[in-house]
Design a protein around this motif. Structure first.
Motif, PDB file in Angstrom:
ATOM      1  N   ALA A 247      23.497  36.522 -20.012  1.00  0.00           N
ATOM      2  CA  ALA A 247      24.237  36.257 -21.306  1.00  0.00           C
ATOM      3  C   ALA A 247      24.229  37.775 -21.964  1.00  0.00           C
ATOM      4  O   ALA A 247      25.191  38.054 -22.715  1.00  0.00           O
ATOM      5  CB  ALA A 247      23.891  34.932 -21.967  1.00  0.00           C
ATOM      6  N   LEU A 248      23.124  38.200 -22.237  1.00  0.00           N
ATOM      7  CA  LEU A 248      22.668  39.529 -22.955  1.00  0.00           C
ATOM      8  C   LEU A 248      23.701  40.668 -22.317  1.00  0.00           C
ATOM      9  O   LEU A 248      24.298  41.306 -22.992  1.00  0.00           O
ATOM     10  CB  LEU A 248      21.420  39.855 -22.885  1.00  0.00           C
ATOM     11  N   GLN A 249      23.757  40.755 -21.012  1.00  0.00           N
ATOM     12  CA  GLN A 249      24.495  41.816 -20.520  1.00  0.00           C
ATOM     13  C   GLN A 249      26.068  41.456 -20.741  1.00  0.00           C
ATOM     14  O   GLN A 249      26.929  42.391 -21.071  1.00  0.00           O
ATOM     15  CB  GLN A 249      24.293  42.042 -18.894  1.00  0.00           C
ATOM     16  N   ASP A 250      26.428  40.272 -20.513  1.00  0.00           N
ATOM     17  CA  ASP A 250      27.792  40.096 -20.755  1.00  0.00           C
ATOM     18  C   ASP A 250      28.378  40.242 -22.311  1.00  0.00           C
ATOM     19  O   ASP A 250      29.241  40.768 -22.666  1.00  0.00           O
ATOM     20  CB  ASP A 250      28.207  38.393 -20.602  1.00  0.00           C
ATOM     21  N   ARG A 251      27.213  40.068 -23.203  1.00  0.00           N
ATOM     22  CA  ARG A 251      27.542  40.330 -24.762  1.00  0.00           C
ATOM     23  C   ARG A 251      27.871  41.933 -24.917  1.00  0.00           C
ATOM     24  O   ARG A 251      28.735  42.317 -25.472  1.00  0.00           O
ATOM     25  CB  ARG A 251      26.386  39.612 -25.269  1.00  0.00           C
ATOM     26  N   PHE A 252      26.812  42.615 -24.054  1.00  0.00           N
ATOM     27  CA  PHE A 252      26.932  44.013 -24.196  1.00  0.00           C
ATOM     28  C   PHE A 252      28.131  44.608 -23.900  1.00  0.00           C
ATOM     29  O   PHE A 252      28.805  45.534 -24.217  1.00  0.00           O
ATOM     30  CB  PHE A 252      25.850  44.811 -23.585  1.00  0.00           C
ATOM     31  N   GLU A 253      28.449  44.010 -22.594  1.00  0.00           N
ATOM     32  CA  GLU A 253      29.828  44.236 -22.020  1.00  0.00           C
ATOM     33  C   GLU A 253      31.094  43.890 -22.760  1.00  0.00           C
ATOM     34  O   GLU A 253      32.077  44.952 -22.964  1.00  0.00           O
ATOM     35  CB  GLU A 253      29.865  43.533 -20.587  1.00  0.00           C
ATOM     36  N   GLN A 254      31.050  42.935 -23.450  1.00  0.00           N
ATOM     37  CA  GLN A 254      32.307  42.616 -24.360  1.00  0.00           C
ATOM     38  C   GLN A 254      32.096  43.793 -25.346  1.00  0.00           C
ATOM     39  O   GLN A 254      33.411  44.025 -25.928  1.00  0.00           O
ATOM     40  CB  GLN A 254      32.133  41.258 -25.144  1.00  0.00           C
ATOM     41  N   ARG A 255      31.183  44.129 -26.031  1.00  0.00           N
ATOM     42  CA  ARG A 255      31.154  45.100 -27.162  1.00  0.00           C
ATOM     43  C   ARG A 255      31.468  46.349 -26.758  1.00  0.00           C
ATOM     44  O   ARG A 255      32.429  46.942 -27.353  1.00  0.00           O
ATOM     45  CB  ARG A 255      29.687  45.346 -27.537  1.00  0.00           C
ATOM     46  N   ILE A 256      31.137  46.781 -25.295  1.00  0.00           N
ATOM     47  CA  ILE A 256      31.636  47.907 -24.652  1.00  0.00           C
ATOM     48  C   ILE A 256      33.262  47.928 -24.506  1.00  0.00           C
ATOM     49  O   ILE A 256      33.922  48.782 -24.642  1.00  0.00           O
ATOM     50  CB  ILE A 256      31.047  48.484 -23.315  1.00  0.00           C
TER      51      ILE A 256
END
Length: 916
Positions: A247-256
């Motif tokens: 989920a953390l990586q998904d969140r970073f991906e959304q920000r990027i």
């Protein structure tokens, strides 16, 4: 980035790091492995340590997943800032570094020499001021770097070097196993709540806070990310998303993905280059038409820092940046990086990026990848060669060449220990239009992979089937495969699956004709080993003698020596030829050391230790054990050593030895390794013989002598005769003697004749026993087999005492007691002492002397120093730094009550029996 809030509740971790730093500043070394899940705060703790290390030199690297297959990439980054100190290293170590880092071409450096070179380099650098080496995301270091750094970490002692690894858990890598470790868990509930409150403006509902802390398990990065991007959810009480590493990586991906296309592209570019080279990054960015202005939003969002190097806030940000890029964008950034690299100076990395940029088959690039793979393999980068060959096969259009490159990649994967990848490549090759020979090779590589990856039960039958398929297609390869099958069947022993035992493999080998032309030493070896089992010792002996002669006459290429070295030594053992047993093993050991072939070296050293023990040289066996342990550390091997088993038997400490031998036997059974089971049973029999536990010795010796393992069965039979006679099992002893005769028949060598005479004496009586004992002593006195000679004098003395010939008995028993005592065979020495007491002789127990107070490492170093070896020379042999040698010598001087090397010359650190 503000680090202070994340360090809430990290008092224990900071104290542990501070303690390690103090040790280094005081002149010692320290190693620590920080283990924890992604986002737990390991990277922040490394930052904390860096800030605290005032007055120290800092070297820092971060493992990158995309560089897993690039050999020594991370090691070069770690060493590059301190390579100026390499000028002080011995020439072989300097050359090893230059070859590994691609500065010069040359033979692949041995892992041990390279490990010692890095250790010495760090020690030289730390001589000026303490050195702190920080290794983040160690789970993503390339295999070659992990091996070298794992080796170095286990040898740091007195070098003023602090080596700290941060590794993500769960992690199955064994190369850092056993090192001092600190688990970095999530924050406690109070600290987690305080961090969440401090980073979330407004009033946070207590129930929501409870859920967040529970779901994140106090993971600091998860808490910070939620407070940064989920404030509406947190403050308004809306449904909470699942939180964890994914989920953390998904969140970073959304920000990027929400950033401008140009910024997102630059983040993708930074993620595609694992070196963090800022100059390379800006050159590639310029090629894409971007500059600092487009990178600013990512830096302002604290996702990446671009200064002298490119550094992501967290490895998950790098993963997210790469995941956020589409296929065409990824190819574009890899193409830009390839264009920005100097084709001459960094060809390997440039070709790697070109391969990543390829959108479809490209035969020119495939050929260049294959060429680079060959060069990488010559530098010890087998895993990288496998990856390059795999990509080469994917880009190849010619079907035949595609199959060959796929098989080459599978073989490289097998050699690198990546069994899953090798099996996957074999499955890919099978889907192609293979011919019969290629199909048989697939079967062979799969058999070798299964043998290496799984237990020994199934491997012999699989390799035998591979040899049978190869026979009509490539006779030479078929017979070499039969040697592999014979070796596998020997290892599996009585635990081999149906159709794969030594008898079945030997029968197949016996009926397989040599390839056209003059028979080679390998042909003689296979035919001799097969005859040994199918016909008998006398039939196999001439062929095995030819084989051993051929291998020792320098007519066999090194790769075949490395493949067959243990079998050649076993052939000499079956001949009862001690000198050529030792000579063939010495050649095998030397070739393995010179080529850096560590797995063959482990096997060779294992045999070499047994040879030393039969020579009665316990001190040398212990020294070889130090080297064997060093090689195992370099490879991550955890297999038990047969030399260790016999050392336990020699020393006669049942309370220590029996649990270890029992555990080793269980492990061997689980792996399907009948040979390992044989060695534990043989060592158990010897242990009990030394202690006078004859019933237990008989049971263990009977198990060791079960079936037919050729030379190994022959070696177990004299033990069985002695144990059975002493326990009153006369029939068992007579049967064992008859079986021994089938192995010694026709041999005129002193070893075989002496052991058979001793066994005959044990089951005889009167004048015949006396003559046979005297004959055994006479024959074995002409060999270097001190252990067997001392055992013979012991049983002869025991018989003489029972015959009431006390004076003669004392003569034999005194010799046996002195020999066993000097060898360190304490169990047998105590048995001899009791017999001497029974003759009326007064004899004291052996008392501990100064040498016993020294550790094996200290004793070895002391004796080398006595011989005039320098600290650097001693360190090179023992794979430790010269500063650590000096540290050990100071301890030796203190224990011996001396203060200099000059006084060491006259100090009693060894006896003549302990020399080589």
């Amino acid at each position: 980035m503000a680090a202070a809030p994340i360090l809430r509740g990290r008092q224990q971790e900071r104290e542990r790091l501070d303690q390690a730093l103090r040790r280094v500043k005081e002149g010692e070394s320290a190693v620590l492995v920080l283990r924890g899940e992604a986002g737990a705060g390991k990277t922040t703790l490394l930052h904390y340590l860096e800030q605290q290390a005032t007055g120290c030199r800092i070297a820092r690297i971060t493992g990158v997943e995309s560089e897993l297959d690039l050999p020594f990439a991370a090691l070069h980054q770690l060493c590059a800032p301190v390579l100026a100190s390499a000028g002080a290293l011995p020439a072989p170590q300097r050359q090893a570094l230059d070859v590994a880092f691609g500065n010069i071409t040359g033979a692949a450096p041995g892992k041990l020499v390279l490990g010692l070179a890095v250790l010495s380099l760090l020690a030289e650098t730390a001589a000026e001021r303490p050195l702190v080496c920080l290794v983040d995301d160690a789970q993503w270091l390339d295999m070659a770097t992990r091996q070298v750094l794992g080796f170095v970490a286990r040898r740091l002692l007195a070098e003023s070097v602090l080596l700290v690894f941060a590794v993500r858990e769960p992690n199955q890598d064994t190369l850092l196993a056993g090192l001092p470790a600190l688990t970095v868990d999530g924050l406690g509930e109070a600290d987690a709540r305080a961090l969440l409150a401090a980073t979330t403006p407004g009033r946070l509902d207590a129930r929501i806070a409870d859920r967040i802390v529970a779901e994140t398990r106090g993971n600091p990065l998860a808490l910070l990310e939620l407070s940064r991007s989920g404030r509406a959810e947190l403050l308004g009480g809306f449904a909470l998303p699942a939180v964890g590493t994914g989920a953390l990586q998904d969140r970073f991906e959304q920000r990027i993905r929400a950033m401008p296309d140009s910024t997102r592209m630059l983040l993708l570019l930074a993620a595609a280059d694992p070196t963090g080279d800022a100059a390379l990054f800006w050159r590639a960015a310029e090629g894409l038409g971007f500059g600092p202005q487009q990178a600013a939003p990512a830096q302002e969002a604290q996702l990446v820092e671009i200064g002298r190097s490119v550094r992501f806030r967290h490895p998950l940000v790098r993963s997210a940046a790469y995941a956020a890029g589409g296929g065409e964008d990824r190819r574009a950034v890899h193409r830009a990086l390839a264009d920005a690299l100097d084709s001459g100076g960094d060809r390997q990395r440039r070709v790697w990026h070109l391969a990543a940029a390829a959108a479809g088959p490209d035969d020119r690039l495939a050929a260049e990848l294959a060429d680079v793979a060959e060069g990488v393999a010559s530098r010890g980068g087998i895993a990288a060669a496998a990856a390059l060959l795999r990509r080469s096969s994917e880009l190849t259009t010619d079907p035949g060449l595609k199959i060959e490159r796929t098989l080459a990649a599978a073989q490289a994967g097998l050699n690198a220990g990546d069994f899953e990848s090798a099996l996957g490549l074999l499955a890919r090759a099978e889907a192609l239009p293979v011919d019969d020979l290629q199909s048989a090779r697939i079967y062979l590589i799969r058999g070798l992979t299964d043998r290496a990856a799984h237990s020994g039960r199934e491997a012999p039958a699989a390799l035998l089937r591979a040899a049978q398929r190869l026979e009509p297609l490539d006779g030479r390869l078929a017979r070499h495969t039969l040697l592999d099958a014979w070796s596998a069947a020997l290892v599996a022993g009585r635990l081999a699956a149906a159709g794969g035992d030594l008898a079945a493999v030997s029968a197949a080998a016996h009926t397989t004709p040599p390839a056209p032309g003059t028979p080679t030493a390998a042909d003689h070896l296979l035919d001799g080993l097969a005859a040994l089992i199918t016909i008998g010792t006398e039939a196999g002996r001439p062929l095995l003698r030819e084989a051993v002669t051929g291998f020792l006459d320098d007519t066999v290429p090194p790769d075949l020596w490395l493949r067959c070295g243990v079998l050649v030594a076993n052939a000499a053992l079956s001949l009862w030829d001690y000198d050529r047993w030792e000579a063939s093993n010495a050649r095998h050991t030397d070739l393995a050391r010179a080529s850096g072939a560590l797995v063959p070296l482990i096997n060779a050293l294992n045999v070499r230790r047994v040879i030393a023990l039969w020579r009665g040289d316990v001190a040398h066996a212990k020294e070889l054990g130090l080297e064997e342990s060093a090689v195992k550390e370099a490879t991550g091997t955890r297999r038990a050593s047969y030399g260790d088993f016999f050392l336990l038997a020699y020393q006669g400490h049942a309370a220590q030895a029996l649990p270890l031998l029992t555990e080793a036997a269980a492990e061997a059974t689980a792996r399907g390794e009948g040979l390992g089971l044989y060695f534990t049973e043989r060592a158990t029999a010897l242990l009990h013989l030394g202690l006078g536990h004859y019933a237990e010795a008989t049971a263990a010796a009977e198990r060791a002598a079960t079936g037919d393992l050729g030379p190994f069965t022959a070696q177990a039979l004299p033990d069985l005769v002695e144990a059975a006679v002493r326990s009153g099992a006369t029939a068992i002893a007579e049967t064992a003697l008859a079986r021994l005769g089938t192995y010694t028949a026709g041999s005129d060598l002193e070893w075989a004749t002496g052991l058979e005479a001793r066994a005959r004496a044990l089951v005889s009586g009167g004048d015949e026993a006396d003559r046979s004992y005297a004959e055994a002593v006479d024959h074995l006195s002409r060999t270097r087999l001190r252990f067997e000679l001392a055992r013979t004098r012991l049983v002869y003395g025991e018989w003489l005492r029972r015959e009431r010939r006390r004076v003669d008995a004392r003569h034999q028993l005194k010799h046996a007691f002195e020999e066993f005592t000097e060898m360190g065979a304490d169990g047998f020495a105590e048995r001899a002492r009791h017999e001497l007491l029974a003759t009326g002789e007064k004899v004291r127990k052996r008392t501990a002397d100064t040498v016993d107070e020294l550790t094996p490492q200290e004793e070895h170093i002391a004796r080398m120093a006595k011989d005039g070896r320098t600290n650097a020379e001693i360190g090179a042999e023992l794979y430790i730094s010269a500063r650590t040698v000096e540290w050990h010598l100071r301890k030796v001087f203190g224990k011996l009550g001396i203060s200099s090397r000059k006084e060491l010359r006259d100090a009693p650190v060894h006896s003549p029996s302990r020399t080589r």
